[in-house]
Design a protein around this motif. Structure first.
Motif, PDB file in Angstrom:
ATOM      1  N   THR A 443      50.864  14.353  47.711  1.00 35.20           N
ATOM      2  CA  THR A 443      50.378  13.085  47.178  1.00 35.20           C
ATOM      3  C   THR A 443      49.857  13.268  45.751  1.00 35.20           C
ATOM      4  O   THR A 443      50.140  12.452  44.869  1.00 35.20           O
ATOM      5  CB  THR A 443      49.261  12.518  48.073  1.00 35.20           C
ATOM      6  OG1 THR A 443      49.683  12.662  49.427  1.00 35.20           O
ATOM      7  CG2 THR A 443      48.993  11.067  47.784  1.00 35.20           C
ATOM      8  N   ARG A 446      52.791  13.658  43.470  1.00 32.51           N
ATOM      9  CA  ARG A 446      53.445  12.357  43.291  1.00 32.51           C
ATOM     10  C   ARG A 446      52.679  11.485  42.307  1.00 32.51           C
ATOM     11  O   ARG A 446      53.263  10.862  41.425  1.00 32.51           O
ATOM     12  CB  ARG A 446      53.521  11.616  44.623  1.00 32.51           C
ATOM     13  CG  ARG A 446      54.728  11.993  45.441  1.00 32.51           C
ATOM     14  CD  ARG A 446      54.834  11.115  46.668  1.00 32.51           C
ATOM     15  NE  ARG A 446      55.917  11.583  47.519  1.00 32.51           N
ATOM     16  CZ  ARG A 446      55.963  11.399  48.832  1.00 32.51           C
ATOM     17  NH1 ARG A 446      54.991  10.766  49.453  1.00 32.51           N
ATOM     18  NH2 ARG A 446      56.984  11.842  49.529  1.00 32.51           N
ATOM     19  N   GLU A 447      51.363  11.447  42.476  1.00 35.32           N
ATOM     20  CA  GLU A 447      50.557  10.585  41.606  1.00 35.32           C
ATOM     21  C   GLU A 447      50.607  11.059  40.168  1.00 35.32           C
ATOM     22  O   GLU A 447      50.702  10.271  39.238  1.00 35.32           O
ATOM     23  CB  GLU A 447      49.095  10.576  42.094  1.00 35.32           C
ATOM     24  CG  GLU A 447      48.889   9.575  43.221  1.00 35.32           C
ATOM     25  CD  GLU A 447      47.503   9.667  43.825  1.00 35.32           C
ATOM     26  OE1 GLU A 447      46.667  10.438  43.297  1.00 35.32           O
ATOM     27  OE2 GLU A 447      47.266   8.972  44.836  1.00 35.32           O
ATOM     28  N   GLU A 477      52.506  18.632  54.021  1.00 36.52           N
ATOM     29  CA  GLU A 477      51.918  17.436  54.624  1.00 36.52           C
ATOM     30  C   GLU A 477      52.809  16.922  55.744  1.00 36.52           C
ATOM     31  O   GLU A 477      54.033  17.009  55.661  1.00 36.52           O
ATOM     32  CB  GLU A 477      51.815  16.325  53.566  1.00 36.52           C
ATOM     33  CG  GLU A 477      50.507  16.304  52.847  1.00 36.52           C
ATOM     34  CD  GLU A 477      50.526  15.225  51.786  1.00 36.52           C
ATOM     35  OE1 GLU A 477      50.132  14.090  52.097  1.00 36.52           O
ATOM     36  OE2 GLU A 477      50.950  15.515  50.659  1.00 36.52           O
TER      37      GLU A 477
END
Lengths: 814, 111
Positions: A443, A446-447, A477
């Protein structure tokens, strides 16, 4: 002493054979060559480049007049052989007879013409020789010319691409579900279709031709069996070839599909040999050039009394269409004792599939990047043991150099500027920088970088970069993928289907990087639903991707019998309907007649073979399927409302009927049950339904998200409305929102938990435009869905599927 | 000894579907895969007797319609953590016709 050799047919096989003959046995043969075409040998494979303008006829001639003269070959071109007299060993041509010591038949094959009505019209041609090619080239001179090609195989597509390259408006009609189905699997066929469409060619798959239409004796169009008519000035039929055996048959040689030959290419007459497309060897006939050349060499050796034997080998296929790079070799049929290694790169339109059996490569299909094709073909032909390079096999010979086979090593070896995420153009160094700057989870990455945030197919690669950079401190994940065929979630897939306009299962599997070739029992029904929901009227339902209840339109019982539930709108029935149900129960020996929890009548214990008959009987009495088996609207339960009840505030029965008539037939992610209660006493139990309506004096309270199954859950109130028309619109809108947003098999209450009541209220209640648009989309889809499945399946074409294929109990008794 | 019996045309079976053949030994399900491969196995799931012919066919496997046991069509073996097996029967396709070896079916009936 020179012997007389007659060769019938000046095609590629005979040309190659003569070359071998003059090379190995110079001066030993006095050769006469017959050919029906008024010309000598040219490379037929190159007709497609001639058609597309990449080559000229002169460039594809393999043996010119000088060559024949130099070899002292007597050419009898344009002369048809009428007969072979084997007793006297003479060939009888139109211009007299000629004796032989040995005869070689290389008569090739004839194009197969489907005997459609109108196939004898002017302008209906095969794609076989130079004359056909010239007809197609001539068409291009006419402005606005249109052509139809029947046949989506190698030849048909080359004809289509060649004409399109010359500016002709071309439509390809193919009867199978994907192009080149003999050489390609569905995924590669899909990519090919996309590439041809990008060239302006219209491709219609699963299309059946019914009639060729003509005007004044000339073709003017093709009618399909669904009624569509495609106008054209030329129709090319490229649906296959048949060995040309007429002459051999008449001479009394052994002939099956082709002229029978042994391993030495000798026919049933020891003085006659046969080679090329006209032969049948161990049950096989041949259409590609590689085995023909092998046969030519064997035949030449046999003529020289040198022992030689023909053994068919794996052959590879390539399509000669500029910009469509595909390769297929060996056997790529899917099977459980075989394993697939699949590589898909949706952004670059690349697909590679290797089929392994044990430690051997037995088949390869490639699209988009076929550079390694010959190398894979070599591994197949040589039956190489690939166990040492299995992990990196799909990457081709370039990766087989060292002993290093650690998949992380391949990622480690990538240069810093190697692109990892194609959608967002993120290279390896950006991801490494982000990780070194503190990103610890997918995450985070990705951000910070957008890598893997779009289509998500590079997620595995991003995780490998993370594992490499972070070492043991990185944990993958866990997002729950749809099934083991993909790493994407249901929501990812739904999003991609819409954003990329994926309209077939093959398209989804390719663009989303499916790991299996055709899915599994878990993802196929889900994909079938998503496509049906997102592309109403366009996507064709796939029966074989449905669970038995929906395929059979009745509920399967533990003993393999079925239960049949006719629809009773709003729970209302009549004496006539009850009589018809009673008659059906008697006639089909129904074991149990049961009133269901949803106020319908269930006929339990119907045998499979009786299903079409009982449906037909119930249809005749005016009843349709109750869809009690469907992931769709099942029932709208009602109370009697104002008709008879002293408390009823509104016409709940009438509203229930109206809702059921509007909503039936709609496929939904999971079953949908509804109810309308005439007052808050709630006799129809509206507060444990997916959508419930409770009538009150001031109007209607709309409830959603109830369930009374594995999980018991009361509804929540969505809103209150004043009129019946509003009830209709709000219900259609909320069901459409559920249809569009939920995961397959996710009941409405679970979807409600996931997205939250606020979201639903916003889309269905507060925002009137959104509500109207949702309701409109629902009603648009309904026009394709409200068809009684029972009525369809009582037609003759379906009926036989319900009966056994064969009954051997009868035969054994004899 | 084998006894090849013509039980019907390949095209009588839907792609990725099945039809049954009735025999004295019970029903045999004839499956057709997407690659036109054909297999014959008992039509009864070893778990609770579900009609395998009504299952979803994927690759060379079928998922039982009653409780989702997955069986391989070529070996008849249950897949994954399940155990159990069904009989498989030899068949072949000749010129579009499906030929089933019915010799075993008769022998067992006599025995």
């Amino acid at each position: 002493m020179t012997r007389n050799l007659i060769v019938i047919g000046a095609g590629m096989a005979s040309g190659r054979m003569l070359e071998h003959l003059f090379e190995t046995q110079p001066g030993e043969w006095n050769v006469t060559l017959f050919n029906a075409e008024p010309r000598g040998n040219y490379n037929r494979l190159m007709l497609s480049p001639v058609l597309s303008g990449d080559k000229t006829y002169a460039e594809i001639v393999t043996h010119d007049d000088d060559w024949y003269a130099a070899q002292s070959v007597t050419c009898r071109f344009g002369e048809k052989v009428q007969r072979i007299d084997r007793e006297r060993r003479v060939v009888i041509g139109e211009r007299g007879e000629l004796a032989y010591d040995r005869l070689v038949m290389a008569t090739g094959s004839n194009p197969f013409m489907i005997p459609l009505p109108g196939h004898d019209l002017q302008g209906v041609i095969p794609y076989r020789d130079l004359d056909d090619t010239e007809r197609m080239m001539g068409l291009a001179k006419k402005p606005g010319a249109k052509a139809v090609v029947i046949g989506g195989g190698l030849l048909g597509l080359e004809a289509a691409a060649g004409m399109a390259a010359r500016g002709v408006d071309v439509t390809v009609i193919h009867v199978m579900g994907h192009l080149m189905e003999r050489q390609l699997d569905e995924a590669a066929g899909y990519l090919l279709k996309k590439a041809l469409e990008a060239k302006g060619i219209t491709v219609l798959t699963s299309a059946n031709s019914s009639e060729i239409i003509g005007t004044d004796g000339h073709v003017s169009g093709l009618r399909l069996d669904d009624g569509r008519v495609i106008a054209c000035d030329l129709l090319v039929m490229a649906v296959g070839i048949r060995p040309n055996v007429a002459l051999a048959k008449e001479a009394g040689l052994a002939v099956g599909r082709g002229i029978h030959v042994d391993d030495a290419m000798i026919t049933s007459d020891p003085n006659i040999l046969a080679i090329g497309e006209c032969v049948e060897h161990q049950g096989a006939v041949f259409g590609l050039v590689a085995p023909l050349y092998d046969q030519a060499r064997v035949a030449a050796d046999t003529l020289g009394d040198t022992p030689a034997s023909f053994a068919p080998k794996e052959v590879a296929t390539k399509l000669k269409v500029t910009g469509c790079d595909l390769f297929s070799a060996g056997d790529f049929a899917d099977a459980d004792d075989r394993e697939d290694i699949i590589f898909r790169d949706p952004a670059r339109g690349i697909y590679k599939r290797l089929v392994l059996e044990g430690q051997r490569l037995i088949g390869a299909v490639m699209y988009g990047d076929t550079g390694d094709g010959p190398w894979f073909h070599g591994l197949i032909k040589d039956r190489t043991d690939i166990s040492d390079m299995r992990d990196t096999l799909i990457f081709g010979p370039a990766f087989q150099g060292g002993a290093q086979a650690d998949p992380l090593a391949a990622v480690a070896a990538l240069p810093a500027d190697a692109e990892i995420c194609g959608c967002n153009g993120i290279c390896k160094s950006r991801i490494v920088d982000a990780i070194q700057g503190g990103a610890r989870t997918l995450t985070d990455v990705r951000e910070q970088t957008k890598a893997s945030a779009s289509c998500g197919t590079c997620t595995g690669l991003v995780e490998q970069v993370m594992a490499m950079t972070l070492g043991d401190s990185f944990e993958v994940e866990t997002v729950k993928p749809m099934c083991s065929c993909t790493s994407l979630t249901h929501m990812d897939v739904r999003r991609l289907i819409k954003s990329r306009e994926l309209k077939s299962m093959a398209a989804v599997m390719q663009e989303c990087g499916w790991k299996t070739s055709c899915g599994c029992a878990s993802c196929r029904p889900a994909l079938n639903y998503y496509l049906l929901c997102d592309w109403p009227g366009e996507y064709r339902d796939d029966d074989q991707s449905r669970f038995v209840n929906e395929r059979m339109h009745s509920n399967i019982q533990k003993d393999g019998t079925y239960s049949v539930v006719p629809r009773m709108w709003g729970g209302i029935t009549t004496a006539d309907e009850l009589r018809a149900i009673a008659d059906a129960a008697d006639k089909y020996q129904v074991q149990t007649v049961k009133v269901t929890g949803g106020q319908r009548i269930d006929l339990l214990g119907v045998k499979k073979q009786d299903l079409p008959d009982i449906w037909a009987d119930l249809n005749a009495a005016g009843m349709v399927s109750g869809q009690a088996y469907a992931k769709g609207l099942r029932t709208v339960k009602t109370c009697v409302g104002t008709d008879h009840c002293r408390f009823g505030t509104q016409d709940s029965t009438g509203l229930g009927i109206r809702l059921e008539k509007a909503l039936w037939g709609a496929w939904t992610p999971a079953k949908v049950k509804m109810a309308v209660s005439g007052c808050p006493r709630n006799c129809a139990e509206s507060t444990c339904k997916d959508v419930g309506v409770i009538c009150v004096d001031s109007g209607y309270i709309l409830h959603i998200g109830g369930a009374a199954g594995l999980h018991i859950q009361g509804t929540v109130i969505m809103c209150t409305v004043k009129t019946e028309d509003e009830v209709m619109e709000y219900c259609a809108a909320v069901i459409q929102l559920y249809r569009e947003e939920a995961a397959y098999l996710e009941r409405m209450y679970k979807w409600l938990d996931n997205v939250g009541l606020d979201h639903i209220v916003e889309r269905v209640v507060t925002d009137g435009d959104s509500r109207k648009a949702l309701a409109e989309r629902f009603h648009f889809a309904q026009q394709f869905m409200q068809q009684d499945p029972w009525a369809e399946r009582t037609k003759a074409s379906y009926r036989e599927l319900y009966s056994p294929l064969a009954d051997l109990t009868m035969e054994a008794a004899e | 000894m084998t006894c090849w019996t013509d039980i019907g045309a390949l095209n009588d079976i839907p792609e990725r579907g099945a039809r049954v053949v009735k025999t004295h030994m019970g029903c045999i399900a004839i499956f057709r895969t997407i690659d036109d491969e054909v297999f014959a196995i008992d039509d009864s799931c070893p778990h609770k007797g579900g009609p395998l012919s009504e299952g979803i066919v994927h690759g060379k496997s079928v998922t039982c319609p009653l409780h989702n046991m997955v069986l391989r069509l070529d070996t008849g073996l249950a897949q994954g953590s399940d155990t159990g097996a069904v009989n498989t029967y030899p068949l072949r396709v000749e010129a579009g016709r499906i030929m089933l070896d019915t010799q075993g079916l008769r022998r067992e009936r006599v025995a």
